[in-house]
Design a protein around this motif. Structure first.
Motif, PDB file in Angstrom:
ATOM      1  N   LEU A 134     -47.674   3.170 -80.647  1.00  0.00           N
ATOM      2  CA  LEU A 134     -46.665   2.733 -81.612  1.00  0.00           C
ATOM      3  C   LEU A 134     -45.262   3.146 -81.162  1.00  0.00           C
ATOM      4  O   LEU A 134     -44.322   2.344 -81.193  1.00  0.00           O
ATOM      5  CB  LEU A 134     -46.969   3.313 -82.996  1.00  0.00           C
ATOM      6  CG  LEU A 134     -45.951   3.015 -84.092  1.00  0.00           C
ATOM      7  CD1 LEU A 134     -45.907   1.522 -84.404  1.00  0.00           C
ATOM      8  CD2 LEU A 134     -46.268   3.805 -85.336  1.00  0.00           C
ATOM      9  N   LEU A 135     -45.117   4.382 -80.717  1.00  0.00           N
ATOM     10  CA  LEU A 135     -43.813   4.869 -80.277  1.00  0.00           C
ATOM     11  C   LEU A 135     -43.333   4.152 -79.019  1.00  0.00           C
ATOM     12  O   LEU A 135     -42.161   3.778 -78.919  1.00  0.00           O
ATOM     13  CB  LEU A 135     -43.849   6.380 -80.060  1.00  0.00           C
ATOM     14  CG  LEU A 135     -43.967   7.224 -81.324  1.00  0.00           C
ATOM     15  CD1 LEU A 135     -44.253   8.677 -80.986  1.00  0.00           C
ATOM     16  CD2 LEU A 135     -42.712   7.115 -82.174  1.00  0.00           C
ATOM     17  N   VAL A 136     -44.226   3.953 -78.054  1.00  0.00           N
ATOM     18  CA  VAL A 136     -43.850   3.248 -76.822  1.00  0.00           C
ATOM     19  C   VAL A 136     -43.483   1.797 -77.137  1.00  0.00           C
ATOM     20  O   VAL A 136     -42.493   1.266 -76.610  1.00  0.00           O
ATOM     21  CB  VAL A 136     -44.968   3.330 -75.758  1.00  0.00           C
ATOM     22  CG1 VAL A 136     -44.744   2.354 -74.617  1.00  0.00           C
ATOM     23  CG2 VAL A 136     -45.069   4.751 -75.216  1.00  0.00           C
ATOM     24  N   ALA A 137     -44.268   1.146 -77.984  1.00  0.00           N
ATOM     25  CA  ALA A 137     -43.983  -0.243 -78.342  1.00  0.00           C
ATOM     26  C   ALA A 137     -42.624  -0.358 -79.028  1.00  0.00           C
ATOM     27  O   ALA A 137     -41.839  -1.266 -78.729  1.00  0.00           O
ATOM     28  CB  ALA A 137     -45.078  -0.807 -79.244  1.00  0.00           C
ATOM     29  N   GLY A 138     -42.318   0.562 -79.921  1.00  0.00           N
ATOM     30  CA  GLY A 138     -41.017   0.557 -80.585  1.00  0.00           C
ATOM     31  C   GLY A 138     -39.887   0.765 -79.595  1.00  0.00           C
ATOM     32  O   GLY A 138     -38.882   0.051 -79.622  1.00  0.00           O
ATOM     33  N   ALA A 139     -40.060   1.727 -78.705  1.00  0.00           N
ATOM     34  CA  ALA A 139     -39.022   2.027 -77.712  1.00  0.00           C
ATOM     35  C   ALA A 139     -38.806   0.860 -76.756  1.00  0.00           C
ATOM     36  O   ALA A 139     -37.679   0.570 -76.358  1.00  0.00           O
ATOM     37  CB  ALA A 139     -39.394   3.287 -76.934  1.00  0.00           C
TER      38      ALA A 139
END
Length: 134
Positions: free
Chosen positions: A60-65
């Motif tokens: 989730l964090l990588v996709a957002g970034a």
């Protein structure tokens, strides 16, 4: 990505959580999937369910970034809020039968620290971009 604190922090945290999730599977063989007892990864107790959660949070964090500043801001804020809740609730779960992700004291400290940093960045940085509404 370097022009946004949210994208940078979300990307770094995301990669770290992905790596922790992957490495966790190498040490949790023979551990109950959602057991209250796990195995130590440095000082943090993990079980297979905990590893999957780390993978999901990291993704989730990588996709957002990788997506946009707005997405990174939203992901950091959402994950920070969830980790704040997990950090507080986790204090009451240690040594109980409800502790299905094998939390220990070090996990709780890390979750609370992650929550503070992610919420501070998600809510405080990149002010010119509003987070997406849920």
């Amino acid at each position: 990505m370097s022009n946004s604190v949210n994208r940078l922090v979300g990307g770094i945290f995301g990669v770290v959580y992905l790596l922790v999730g992957i490495v966790g599977f190498f040490i949790t063989s023979g551990v109950d999937f959602a057991g209250t007892e796990g195995k130590l990864l440095i000082v943090f107790e993990v079980n297979p369910l905990h590893n999957i959660i780390h993978l999901l949070i990291g993704a989730l964090l990588v996709a957002g970034a990788a997506s946009s500043v707005r997405a990174a801001k939203s992901a950091n804020t959402a994950v920070g809020a969830v980790y704040l809740l997990v950090g507080i609730v986790g204090l009451f779960l240690v040594n109980s039968s409800a502790n299905i992700i094998a939390l220990n004291g070090a996990d709780n400290v890390l979750h609370l620290g992650s929550a503070i940093l992610l919420l501070a960045v998600g809510l405080g940085a990149d002010k010119t971009v509003a987070p997406a509404r849920a």
